[in-house]
Motif scaffolding. Structure first.
Motif, PDB file in Angstrom:
ATOM      1  N   THR A  59       0.813  -1.388   0.123  1.00  0.00           N
ATOM      2  CA  THR A  59      -0.201   0.161   0.008  1.00  0.00           C
ATOM      3  C   THR A  59       0.783   1.353   0.071  1.00  0.00           C
ATOM      4  OG1 THR A  59       0.056  -0.020   2.380  1.00  0.00           O
ATOM      5  CG2 THR A  59      -1.891  -1.018   1.326  1.00  0.00           C
ATOM      6  N   PRO A  60       0.367   2.352  -0.577  1.00  0.00           N
ATOM      7  CA  PRO A  60       0.981   3.695  -0.319  1.00  0.00           C
ATOM      8  C   PRO A  60       1.404   3.980   1.010  1.00  0.00           C
ATOM      9  CG  PRO A  60      -0.724   3.761  -1.837  1.00  0.00           C
ATOM     10  CD  PRO A  60      -1.021   2.482  -1.106  1.00  0.00           C
ATOM     11  N   GLU A  61       0.682   3.517   1.806  1.00  0.00           N
ATOM     12  CA  GLU A  61       0.920   3.983   3.185  1.00  0.00           C
ATOM     13  C   GLU A  61       2.122   3.227   3.901  1.00  0.00           C
ATOM     14  OE1 GLU A  61       0.783   5.436   7.244  1.00  0.00           O
ATOM     15  OE2 GLU A  61      -0.069   6.005   5.226  1.00  0.00           O
ATOM     16  N   TYR A  62       2.043   1.937   3.719  1.00  0.00           N
ATOM     17  CA  TYR A  62       3.249   1.047   3.867  1.00  0.00           C
ATOM     18  C   TYR A  62       4.576   1.677   3.309  1.00  0.00           C
ATOM     19  CZ  TYR A  62       6.567  -2.876   3.878  1.00  0.00           C
ATOM     20  OH  TYR A  62       7.658  -3.620   4.289  1.00  0.00           O
ATOM     21  N   LEU A  63       4.398   1.955   2.132  1.00  0.00           N
ATOM     22  CA  LEU A  63       5.843   2.352   1.360  1.00  0.00           C
ATOM     23  C   LEU A  63       6.227   3.912   2.143  1.00  0.00           C
ATOM     24  CD1 LEU A  63       5.056   1.769  -2.292  1.00  0.00           C
ATOM     25  CD2 LEU A  63       6.632   0.368  -0.757  1.00  0.00           C
ATOM     26  N   ARG A  64       5.291   4.617   2.551  1.00  0.00           N
ATOM     27  CA  ARG A  64       5.548   5.830   3.338  1.00  0.00           C
ATOM     28  C   ARG A  64       6.300   5.428   4.533  1.00  0.00           C
ATOM     29  NH1 ARG A  64       4.105   9.008   6.947  1.00  0.00           N
ATOM     30  NH2 ARG A  64       2.632   7.456   7.944  1.00  0.00           N
ATOM     31  N   ARG A  65       5.926   4.474   5.404  1.00  0.00           N
ATOM     32  CA  ARG A  65       6.321   4.398   6.647  1.00  0.00           C
ATOM     33  C   ARG A  65       7.574   3.410   6.390  1.00  0.00           C
ATOM     34  NH1 ARG A  65       1.323   1.191   9.487  1.00  0.00           N
ATOM     35  NH2 ARG A  65      -0.209   2.906   9.488  1.00  0.00           N
ATOM     36  N   HIS A  66       7.848   2.581   5.209  1.00  0.00           N
ATOM     37  CA  HIS A  66       9.057   1.656   5.408  1.00  0.00           C
ATOM     38  C   HIS A  66       9.963   1.882   4.192  1.00  0.00           C
ATOM     39  CE1 HIS A  66       7.380  -0.513   8.582  1.00  0.00           C
ATOM     40  NE2 HIS A  66       6.127  -0.599   7.886  1.00  0.00           N
ATOM     41  N   GLY A  67       9.492   2.630   3.072  1.00  0.00           N
ATOM     42  CA  GLY A  67      10.213   2.809   2.077  1.00  0.00           C
ATOM     43  C   GLY A  67      10.027   1.793   0.898  1.00  0.00           C
ATOM     44  N   HIS A 112      -1.787  -2.648   5.739  1.00  0.00           N
ATOM     45  CA  HIS A 112      -0.601  -2.015   5.747  1.00  0.00           C
ATOM     46  C   HIS A 112       0.481  -2.839   6.629  1.00  0.00           C
ATOM     47  CE1 HIS A 112      -2.945   1.227   4.572  1.00  0.00           C
ATOM     48  NE2 HIS A 112      -3.207   1.297   5.649  1.00  0.00           N
TER      49      HIS A 112
END
Length: 312
Positions: A168-176, A237
């Motif tokens: 998810t975009p949120e996962y990528l925001r948190r973890h790169g 996420h």
């Protein structure tokens, strides 16, 4: 004695392994099935079954009778089909079992097209990722992904599913954004795990780029054994997921998921339709299987694959 009914009851007892399961599948009282078998043995003057408290097994004479009975019942069904034009208008009930996501996302949405061609076929569809007992549960066929382990079953390969890795975009925001599959096995990245309902083992994730192959055990805080739960965990996420194109396509288009590691491929998973041994393939089951083969070929390898590519 109704010899045809007794023969049908005997075949079901052999296939199901118990009088109780046979009676349930025939929608008859257990006492009726027992009486039919006893009467049949008396009529034939031979013992067909060895009975225990848990299971029945066939005698040598019973095994020979079963093989002949199966052929006779199959011939009878074909004869009746030719008399009422069943080849042109198949009718009757079929019982199948399919993985949850295949049933919900692929087969059920397209069933109106099937019923437009075959309105007289009744489908009883088990929808689950858990393995079923084809013979004991009186299932005509199952659709399953992955390599088959039970060599006693009759299988036909009908296609394959391809997977892509998403988050998810949120996962990528948190973890790169991961740059290499090896990053998925260590912090800060993690994957949602999937374990086999049959073996209980976690299914490993593999990646391929040219001649380079990377196997990732995965750093996960959650593992599930259902495809819908697996996807929902990714949407919550909780980690990266490897999902089929037909599952991921709409979410990629809407922005709910983002494809990662786009230059890495995963090994396709073969898809099979599996039948019990010695089970007659009726005309109604044959037209359903042919329809599923065409559907999976179109959805899994054609249009949906294109949607995944176009959405990335």
């Amino acid at each position: 004695m109704d010899r045809l009914q007794a023969m049908q009851a005997y075949v079901r007892v052999v296939e199901a392994g118990t009088f109780t399961k046979a009676a349930d599948s025939l929608d008859l009282p257990k006492a009726t099935v027992t009486r039919l078998i006893q009467t049949l043995e008396t009529h034939l003057r031979t013992k067909l079954l060895n009975r225990t408290t848990r299971r029945v097994t066939v005698t040598p004479d019973g095994a020979a009778y079963y093989e002949r009975a199966m052929r006779l019942l199959g011939d009878l069904e074909e004869l009746e089909g030719s008399m009422n034009q069943a080849r042109m208008t198949p009718r009757g009930r079929i019982r199948i079992d399919v993985p949850g996501v295949v049933g919900r996302e692929m087969i059920i949405p397209h069933l109106p097209d099937f019923y437009a061609k075959y309105p007289d076929i009744q489908i009883e569809m088990g929808v689950s990722d858990r393995p079923v007992d084809l013979i004991g549960d009186n299932v005509d066929c199952v659709i399953r992904g992955g390599e088959l382990t039970d060599q006693s079953l009759v299988a036909r390969r009908i296609g394959e599913f391809r997977f892509i890795t998403c988050a998810t975009p949120e996962y990528l925001r948190r973890h790169g954004m991961p740059a290499h599959p090896r990053e998925l096995g260590e912090a800060p990245h993690r994957m949602v795990g999937y374990f086999s309902a049959r073996t209980g083992k976690i299914v490993g994730d593999s990646f391929r780029r040219g001649d380079e192959v990377v196997e990732v055990a995965g750093n996960h805080v959650l593992a599930v054994n259902d495809a819908d739960a697996y996807l929902n965990a990714g949407l919550a996420h909780l980690g990266l997921v490897q999902v089929t194109c037909f599952m991921a396509g709409p979410l990629l288009k809407s922005g709910g998921l983002v494809r990662v590691l786009e230059d890495w491929d995963t090994d396709p998973v073969p898809v099979y339709v599996v039948y019990p041994p010695n089970r007659h393939l009726s005309s109604k089951l044959r037209v359903f299987v042919d329809w599923v083969v065409e559907l999976i070929g179109r959805e899994a390898l054609g249009g949906v694959k294109m949607r995944c590519t176009a959405a990335t």
